[in-house]
Design an enzyme around this catalytic site. Sequence first.
Site, PDB file in Angstrom:
ATOM      1  N   HIS A  75      -5.451   7.090   3.702  1.00 11.19           N
ATOM      2  CA  HIS A  75      -4.127   7.321   3.107  1.00 11.19           C
ATOM      3  C   HIS A  75      -4.282   7.991   1.754  1.00 11.19           C
ATOM      4  O   HIS A  75      -5.068   7.539   0.928  1.00 11.19           O
ATOM      5  CB  HIS A  75      -3.408   5.985   2.890  1.00 11.19           C
ATOM      6  N   TYR A 196       7.753   2.740  -1.102  1.00 14.37           N
ATOM      7  CA  TYR A 196       8.325   1.849  -2.111  1.00 14.37           C
ATOM      8  C   TYR A 196       9.798   2.197  -2.255  1.00 14.37           C
ATOM      9  O   TYR A 196      10.127   3.329  -2.644  1.00 14.37           O
ATOM     10  CB  TYR A 196       7.627   2.043  -3.464  1.00 14.37           C
ATOM     11  N   PRO A 288       0.562  -8.590  -6.015  1.00 16.61           N
ATOM     12  CA  PRO A 288       0.202  -7.626  -4.952  1.00 16.61           C
ATOM     13  C   PRO A 288       0.808  -6.235  -5.115  1.00 16.61           C
ATOM     14  O   PRO A 288       0.659  -5.407  -4.220  1.00 16.61           O
ATOM     15  CB  PRO A 288       0.748  -8.304  -3.687  1.00 16.61           C
ATOM     16  N   LYS A 292      -4.468  -4.650  -5.186  1.00 25.92           N
ATOM     17  CA  LYS A 292      -5.788  -4.637  -5.825  1.00 25.92           C
ATOM     18  C   LYS A 292      -6.661  -5.838  -5.456  1.00 25.92           C
ATOM     19  O   LYS A 292      -7.870  -5.824  -5.712  1.00 25.92           O
ATOM     20  CB  LYS A 292      -5.637  -4.634  -7.356  1.00 25.92           C
ATOM     21  N   TYR A 383      -4.175   3.898  -9.307  1.00 26.20           N
ATOM     22  CA  TYR A 383      -3.728   3.367  -8.003  1.00 26.20           C
ATOM     23  C   TYR A 383      -4.914   3.235  -7.052  1.00 26.20           C
ATOM     24  O   TYR A 383      -5.076   2.232  -6.381  1.00 26.20           O
ATOM     25  CB  TYR A 383      -2.675   4.307  -7.450  1.00 26.20           C
TER      26      TYR A 383
END
Length: 386
Positions: A75, A196, A288, A292, A383
């Site tokens: 991804h 998101y 979350p 990570k 990220y």
Amino acid sequence: MATAQVGVVIVGAGPAGLVLGSLLLDRGVDCVILERRSREAVEGRARAGFLAAHSVRVLTENGLGGGLLAHGTTHTACLFRSDRGEFTLDYGKSGQGEAHTVYPQQELVRDLVAEYLRRGGEIRFGAEAAEITEGAVRVRGGTRVTGRYIAGCDGHRGIGRAALTAHGTRTARWDHGVSWLAVLAAAPPSLDAVGYALHERGFAGHMARSASVTRYYLQCPRGTDPAEWSEERIWAELAIRMRTDEFGPLRRGAVLEKAVVDLRSDVLERPGAGRLWLAGDAVGLISPTAAKGANLAVLQAELLARALEGALARGGGASLARYPADCLPRLWRAHEFSHWMSGLLHGPAGDDDKARYGRELQYARLESLRTSRAHQDFFAENYVGI
Ligand code: APR
């Protein structure tokens, strides 16, 4: 009372304990893993699934990446949605240009157990550590296992962390004040990317796990009972918050699991002392928001393996003394980013002046992420990086 003497007694067969065990065996350190649950329970627990580039490197370079290379998917983008539209952030083309590998955690754990056993390691399933004392672990039922070092990889509520805090190790803690209903659905992903969605009813998230399983999140009030959320209600609310009228339907499927997660983070001021050293959730719990947790577990296992190997080979604590300095700054960078993500995803509730102000800041942040190359590079680096 049976006694065994090993180099390192590892408590916990989660990602941290299993990676640590395999790396120690590779370095010629004998160890035993004590795990209170059964092998089936450990291998069946669906949790995270997003492996950062660093984790993939550690796993593959140490012969632990066969499954994820064969079956994981790559991804490089995530998508943000709100009432101002949607945009895709191609983080693989920003920052260091790195990717995530999506590979369900239970499959990774299965691979790690198999590889650790193949290397000749011993795991005692159904062995609950009841007490940790200087260089020894008492297993419920009476057995004592002694080692030159103990590695507490027994998660956030484990006795490794408790043993340290009982001796004065302090914790830095943050409650993000929000909760998520975490849903695992037997449904193919509906988006090509992590999604998101910002909504005045609360955040919603979409994360692929495999071709037939998707994780969804719905922000919910603290104290929510998952039983209040029927399958129908979950899909209806996801449709609203993911704005399916505008952006197209979600691919539905049976809800396999639902649980409420309170978003909290904490970090111990020191990840160990003397003969007891911790890795993974035992050192710190991370919210979350940026996925990570498992990656920090792998990172710390790698660092702790090196430190323990040095301590056992050279008979001194110098390499262990460096472990906190190696591990804590990187842990804190991840926490800082997770915290920032939490601010990005969760708008204030209500419609008073303060809530409206907070929401406009949220949109401004999102707009900056959509348009600023520098902001995208910052996002990408943090990220995927660890
Ligand atoms: N004795 C033996 N085993 C124990 C004990 C005990 N007293 N207490 C806990 N355990 C075991 C648990 O059963 C579990 O299998 O320790 C293991 C801890 O594993 P995790 O909770 O998965 O923790 P860790 O390896 O640090 O990995 C943490 O992975 O699941 C992701 O994102 C998640 O952040 C999390 C990360």
